[in-house]
Design an enzyme around this catalytic site. Structure first.
Site, PDB file in Angstrom:
ATOM      1  N   GLY A  58       0.503  -1.026  -0.036  1.00 35.98           N
ATOM      2  CA  GLY A  58       0.136   0.039  -0.233  1.00 35.98           C
ATOM      3  C   GLY A  58       0.661   1.424  -0.275  1.00 35.98           C
ATOM      4  N   CYS A  85       4.622  -6.218   0.869  1.00 38.27           N
ATOM      5  CA  CYS A  85       5.763  -4.566   0.881  1.00 38.27           C
ATOM      6  C   CYS A  85       4.767  -3.756   3.043  1.00 38.27           C
ATOM      7  CB  CYS A  85       5.044  -4.243   0.291  1.00 38.27           C
ATOM      8  SG  CYS A  85       5.951  -2.933  -0.031  1.00 38.27           S
ATOM      9  N   TYR A  86       3.910  -3.509   2.665  1.00 41.56           N
ATOM     10  CA  TYR A  86       3.328  -2.507   3.510  1.00 41.56           C
ATOM     11  C   TYR A  86       2.252  -3.761   4.955  1.00 41.56           C
ATOM     12  CZ  TYR A  86       0.147   0.795   5.720  1.00 41.56           C
ATOM     13  OH  TYR A  86      -0.369   1.419   7.145  1.00 41.56           O
ATOM     14  N   HIS A 174       7.555  -7.837  -4.016  1.00 44.71           N
ATOM     15  CA  HIS A 174       6.429  -8.133  -4.336  1.00 44.71           C
ATOM     16  C   HIS A 174       5.861  -9.648  -4.939  1.00 44.71           C
ATOM     17  CE1 HIS A 174       4.033  -4.181  -3.066  1.00 44.71           C
ATOM     18  NE2 HIS A 174       5.318  -4.248  -3.329  1.00 44.71           N
ATOM     19  N   GLU A 176       3.858 -11.327  -6.472  1.00 42.32           N
ATOM     20  CA  GLU A 176       2.461 -11.273  -7.394  1.00 42.32           C
ATOM     21  C   GLU A 176       3.455 -10.642  -8.490  1.00 42.32           C
ATOM     22  OE1 GLU A 176       2.877  -9.083  -5.104  1.00 42.32           O
ATOM     23  OE2 GLU A 176       2.271  -6.842  -5.049  1.00 42.32           O
ATOM     24  N   GLY A 230     -23.047  -9.653 -26.289  1.00 42.14           N
ATOM     25  CA  GLY A 230     -20.969 -10.250 -25.801  1.00 42.14           C
ATOM     26  C   GLY A 230     -20.840 -11.314 -25.138  1.00 42.14           C
ATOM     27  N   ASP A 232     -19.662 -11.808 -21.560  1.00 39.08           N
ATOM     28  CA  ASP A 232     -20.202 -11.552 -19.916  1.00 39.08           C
ATOM     29  C   ASP A 232     -21.725 -11.865 -20.373  1.00 39.08           C
ATOM     30  OD1 ASP A 232     -17.953 -10.861 -20.168  1.00 39.08           O
ATOM     31  OD2 ASP A 232     -17.949  -9.003 -19.709  1.00 39.08           O
ATOM     32  N   SER A 234     -23.799 -13.505 -22.542  1.00 39.97           N
ATOM     33  CA  SER A 234     -24.185 -14.707 -23.204  1.00 39.97           C
ATOM     34  C   SER A 234     -23.796 -15.712 -21.893  1.00 39.97           C
ATOM     35  CB  SER A 234     -23.844 -14.798 -23.667  1.00 39.97           C
ATOM     36  OG  SER A 234     -23.891 -13.730 -25.319  1.00 39.97           O
ATOM     37  N   LYS A 374     -11.987 -11.977 -16.918  1.00 40.99           N
ATOM     38  CA  LYS A 374     -12.764 -12.175 -18.385  1.00 40.99           C
ATOM     39  C   LYS A 374     -12.276 -13.523 -18.475  1.00 40.99           C
ATOM     40  CE  LYS A 374     -14.738 -10.700 -22.228  1.00 40.99           C
ATOM     41  NZ  LYS A 374     -15.728  -9.671 -22.164  1.00 40.99           N
TER      42      LYS A 374
END
Ligand code: XMP
Length: 518
Positions: A58, A85-86, A174, A176, A230, A232, A234, A374
């Site tokens: 953060g 980290c933070y 990090h 990630e 689209g 989503d 659908s 997505k």
């Protein structure tokens, strides 16, 4: 999402720009993860499905922000914690460690050297070293009580610390981000070897979970779904069809801002193949009328959004006893318009499908995909046997071609653009490039330039072509075409589309540009 019975790793967000990446990494590894704002930690109090907690990085500094400290009840929960980290510093402070502003900041790559063995870093080091990505100014200066040093970097003596008895771990770097070479291994060790979470986050289980959630929520009530064609919406429609059958009615509003043949294709697929109750509304004339002379992008978006809702509501009212409105809202949509976790995030564009619903709307919202990325929706769509044409279709924005024609739109401009876009898409498919690209489209620039065709002077519009690679639309790189493809596409568009005499290629990435032009 009703996921209370699903084991999960909770990421407590302190405002890091990488929080979502942590969530994605865990999901890619096959387990469910959820982001929660640090102010909402109390919501975890009675949640027994939490198998581990990750404290994010953060922008705050513990040295100046004395207000934030780790809530003691998290410690009482006796579940593994990993601070990043933070989060690493906040954890260290909680157990008596000291944090200070370092004279030597570490931003970018750093070399981590092993100091002692730890289950968290199993297979993480090669020859006792590992390349990691740091982004910090404060450091842990004094080791907290009960912790040992697992690894150090040049400027961070306590870069990895562990209290193995209580399963508390802190990493200053990090794991990630992709620049940390073995970051995924470390996260994998934490979630599977330490938290012992089940690996059950896959499209098969999601399908079961979402369908049963819908059944439990909706019961015998009626649901309306705004279908755009689209991926989503659908996928939402298919989930609902499986969950509640004919109690679902889909409404498809043709705004006139769609791509060539799109409205007819959707009717064919959903009415004939999938046999949905589909209400088709052709509202193209009214959209065009309302947008006439509007050139401000945000105004355009607002007009389209509110008109869409108005028309949608009119037809929705005709569906007797409908109680729920289902939408294909995704996680990134939520975050870019309004942070899902409650943390403030700056608004970039007003998205059409989020936040635009009138407050007095009588429907309850059903958004089964709002925690999915997505790529997860596509996998789920495949699990639901969604038509390949829709499944692999590039994302298309709610405001449609209106935001691909900067400035004022007109029927003429829309027609010209539909033709150019159609040619571009067909060529991408023919050259087998379509599926290598995350999103591609043609846009019509509102300037006319001079050209020559045969012996005549032309004075026509410019067509811009844009193609980007991306994982989730949050960041994007422009796609590199070879010269033959570009030559071919330019010739085809100029030769076949009346109204265009020049084709240009957009070579901007996101950030600093956005994917759409408006
Ligand atoms: P930008 O232009 O913000 O787009 O980089 C990121 C992704 O979002 C899509 N997009 C939208 N999708 N309603 C949508 O459903 C909208 O109003 C909207 N605006 C942008 C865009 O196509 C890209 O995939």
């Amino acid at each position: 999402m009703e996921s209370s019975n699903l084991q999960k790793i909770v990421i407590v967000d302190f405002g890091s720009q990488f929080t979502q990446l942590v969530a994605r990494k865990i999901r890619e590894l096959g387990s469910f993860s959820e982001i929660i704002n640090f102010k909402n930690i109390f919501k975890l109090r009675n949640d027994t499905s939490v198998k581990g907690i990750i404290l994010s990085g953060g922008p705050l500094s513990i040295t100046t922000n004395k207000g934030i400290s780790l809530d003691s009840f998290l410690i009482k929960k006796k579940i593994p914690i990993l601070g990043i980290c933070y989060g690493h510093q906040i954890l260290a402070k909680k157990f008596g460690g000291k944090i200070k502003v370092s004279k030597h900041r570490e931003f970018g790559k750093a070399i981590l050297k092993v100091k002692s063995n730890c289950i968290l870093t199993k297979n993480f080091f090669k020859s006792k070293k590992s390349v990691v990505w740091m982004s910090h100014q404060d450091i842990v200066q004094k080791l907290p009580k009960g912790f040992k040093t697992v690894a150090s970097s040049l400027n961070s003596k306590f870069a990895v610390i562990a209290n193995e008895k209580f399963k508390y771990y802190g990493v200053q770097f990090h794991p990630e981000v992709s620049h940390t070479e073995n970051g995924k291994i470390l996260i994998k060790n934490f979630i599977f070897n330490i938290c012992k979470i089940k690996k059950n986050w896959n499209s098969k289980n999601q399908k079961k979970l979402f369908i049963s959630n819908i059944k439990d929520t909706v019961k015998n009530d009626k649901v309306i779904c705004a279908l755009s064609g689209g991926v989503d919406s659908s996928v939402v429609a298919l989930l609902l069809k499986k969950a509640i059958g004919n109690n679902l009615t889909c409404i498809f509003v043709n705004t006139g801002l769609l791509r060539k043949n799109e409205a007819n294709d959707i009717k064919k697929i959903f009415r004939k193949k999938i046999k949905l109750n589909l209400v088709y509304v052709d509202a193209s004339k009214i959209f065009l009328k309302k947008l006439l002379n509007i050139d401000n992008p945000e105004k355009k978006r607002k007009i389209i959004g509110s008109l869409f809702i108005k028309i949608f509501e009119k037809y929705a009212k005709k569906v007797k006893n409908a109680k729920y409105l289902a939408q294909g809202t995704l996680y990134p949509d939520m975050i870019e318009s309004k942070s899902v976790t409650g943390s403030p995030s700056s608004k970039i564009k007003s998205h059409h499908n989020v936040g635009g619903l009138p407050k007095n709307m009588k429907f309850k919202l059903l958004e089964p995909l709002k925690y999915l990325f997505k790529d997860e929706v596509r996998k789920l769509g495949s699990e639901l046997s969604l038509d390949k044409n829709i499944l692999l279709r590039h994302p298309f924005p709610g405001p449609g071609l209106a935001i691909r024609i900067p400035g004022k739109i007109s029927e003429e401009k829309i027609k010209i653009l539909q033709e150019a876009d159609y040619i571009f898409m067909n060529e991408l498919k023919k050259e087998k490039l379509y599926n290598k690209i995350w999103q591609a489209y043609a846009a019509l620039l509102p300037v006319k330039t001079v050209g020559v065709m045969g012996d005549s002077r032309t004075y026509e519009y410019i067509c811009l072509i844009r193609a980007v690679t991306s994982v989730d639309g949050m960041t994007a790189d422009f796609f590199s075409f070879n010269k033959n493809f570009l030559t071919n596409i330019s010739n085809k568009i100029v030769n076949s589309v009346r109204g265009i005499n020049r084709v240009v290629l957009d070579i901007s990435s996101k950030p600093p540009s956005t994917i759409e032009l408006e």
